[in-house]
Design an enzyme around this catalytic site. Structure first.
Site, short mmCIF file in Angstrom:
data_model
loop_
_atom_site.label_atom_id
_atom_site.label_comp_id
_atom_site.label_asym_id
_atom_site.label_seq_id
_atom_site.Cartn_x
_atom_site.Cartn_y
_atom_site.Cartn_z
N GLU A 60 -78.13 -40.73 -10.33
CA GLU A 60 -77.35 -39.77 -9.55
C GLU A 60 -78.22 -38.99 -8.56
O GLU A 60 -79.34 -38.58 -8.88
CB GLU A 60 -76.65 -38.79 -10.49
CG GLU A 60 -75.71 -37.84 -9.78
CD GLU A 60 -74.67 -37.30 -10.73
OE1 GLU A 60 -73.62 -37.94 -10.87
OE2 GLU A 60 -74.92 -36.23 -11.34
N LYS A 62 -78.12 -35.54 -6.69
CA LYS A 62 -77.49 -34.22 -6.56
C LYS A 62 -78.58 -33.18 -6.37
O LYS A 62 -79.70 -33.34 -6.84
CB LYS A 62 -76.62 -33.88 -7.77
CG LYS A 62 -77.34 -33.75 -9.10
CD LYS A 62 -76.33 -33.39 -10.19
CE LYS A 62 -76.99 -33.30 -11.56
NZ LYS A 62 -76.00 -32.97 -12.61
N LYS A 122 -69.04 -38.91 -6.35
CA LYS A 122 -68.76 -37.98 -7.43
C LYS A 122 -68.29 -36.66 -6.82
O LYS A 122 -69.07 -35.94 -6.20
CB LYS A 122 -69.99 -37.78 -8.30
CG LYS A 122 -69.66 -37.21 -9.67
CD LYS A 122 -70.86 -37.25 -10.59
CE LYS A 122 -70.48 -36.80 -11.99
NZ LYS A 122 -71.69 -36.66 -12.84
N GLU A 171 -63.26 -40.15 -16.21
CA GLU A 171 -64.17 -39.34 -17.02
C GLU A 171 -63.41 -38.46 -18.01
O GLU A 171 -62.45 -37.77 -17.65
CB GLU A 171 -65.03 -38.46 -16.12
CG GLU A 171 -66.00 -37.56 -16.87
CD GLU A 171 -66.84 -36.72 -15.92
OE1 GLU A 171 -67.76 -37.29 -15.30
OE2 GLU A 171 -66.57 -35.51 -15.79
N ASN A 192 -68.33 -37.70 -20.80
CA ASN A 192 -69.29 -36.69 -20.39
C ASN A 192 -69.62 -35.82 -21.60
O ASN A 192 -68.73 -35.24 -22.22
CB ASN A 192 -68.70 -35.83 -19.26
CG ASN A 192 -69.75 -35.04 -18.54
OD1 ASN A 192 -70.66 -34.49 -19.16
ND2 ASN A 192 -69.66 -34.97 -17.22
N GLU A 222 -72.39 -39.98 -20.05
CA GLU A 222 -72.84 -39.11 -18.97
C GLU A 222 -73.37 -37.79 -19.52
O GLU A 222 -72.84 -37.27 -20.50
CB GLU A 222 -71.68 -38.80 -18.02
CG GLU A 222 -70.94 -40.01 -17.49
CD GLU A 222 -69.69 -39.58 -16.74
OE1 GLU A 222 -69.76 -38.64 -15.93
OE2 GLU A 222 -68.62 -40.18 -16.98
N SER A 223 -74.37 -37.24 -18.86
CA SER A 223 -74.95 -35.91 -19.13
C SER A 223 -75.80 -35.92 -20.40
O SER A 223 -75.44 -36.51 -21.42
CB SER A 223 -73.86 -34.83 -19.25
OG SER A 223 -73.18 -34.66 -18.04
#
Length: 264
Positions: A60, A62, A122, A171, A192, A222-223
């Protein structure tokens, strides 16, 4: 319309409200965006890219997050995309939300011109104009957050994505959302590990919800994935891929980081 606005308003309402303002600026362009999107070259398949005999990585891009603040300064999206591809990333996720993540459509365009990998836009999808816009910007897939959508909206947006030639990463954050998402028939489903009411992260979330994802073609955790051990936990839980942002954005050698995370 089950599940509509099932999020913690204090945490996410500012993001939702700023997203609505952005939508208001482009909704009148929906027809033109649709026409341009339908004439675009075929998108690259995120689903195909994530299927391998090992854990794959969505890397990702960001700049910041509401919970962690600024992650890195002076990031070059084109250069970072090339580093991600060199490290063996299967796909790249680009945050385009401007007000809380410092993202931009220009970041996505820059990534598009510098990599052959599938790109996930995203953002907080609340209107179909955003899906058409994503296709025009060069995205190959869009994010649909179940907590922000009713069942009818989720089904509608999945249909619009298919019409636009895009795939969707659906998600979820909870068992209830997972049940709703699976019923919608997604081809890619992400869990997530971040709690939307507290923004705390717990890898046990993805481990618990994995049992509810039987039959979903591709699953993504995710995360909270920072180490090889974290990635291994997600692989053992049955996930096909992990989406990793913070550790790669802050890394001085993101290509090496991706190679380490792509455990067998």
């Amino acid at each position: 319309m089950g599940g509509e606005w099932a999020y913690d308003r204090a945490m996410l309402e500012p993001i939702v409200e700023s997203t609505r303002r952005r939508i208001a600026e482009i909704r009148h362009l929906t027809g033109a965006l649709r026409s341009e999107a339908l004439s675009a070259a075929p998108a690259r398949s995120l689903r195909t890219a994530l299927v391998a005999d090992r854990l794959t990585v969505i890397a990702e891009f960001k700049r910041r997050s509401p919970s962690r603040g600024v992650l890195a300064t002076d990031l070059d999206p084109a250069l970072r995309a090339k580093e991600y591809e060199a490290g063996g990333a299967a796909a790249i996720s680009v945050l385009t939300e401007p007000d809380h993540f410092d993202g931009s459509d220009d970041d996505l365009r820059a990534v598009r011109t510098s990599t052959r990998l599938p790109i996930l836009r995203k953002d907080f999808t609340l209107d179909e104009c955003q899906i058409w816009q994503a296709r025009v910007l060069g995205a190959d897939a869009v994010l649909l957050i179940v907590a922000l959508l009713s069942d009818d909206q989720l089904a509608h947006f999945l249909g619009i994505a298919r019409e636009a030639g895009l795939e969707a990463l659906v998600e979820v954050h909870t068992d209830e959302e997972a049940g709703r998402a699976v019923a919608a028939g997604p081809t890619i489903l992400g869990v997530n590990n971040r709690d939307l009411t507290t923004f705390d992260v717990d890898l046990a979330t993805a481990e618990r919800i994995a049992a509810r994802l039987v039959g979903v073609p591709v699953t993504v955790a995710e995360s909270g994935i920072f180490t090889v051990a974290d990635a291994g936990r997600m692989r053992r839980a049955g996930y096909d891929a992990v989406l990793v942002g913070e550790s790669l954005v802050k890394s001085g050698d993101p290509a090496a980081g991706i190679r380490e995370l792509a455990v067998s």
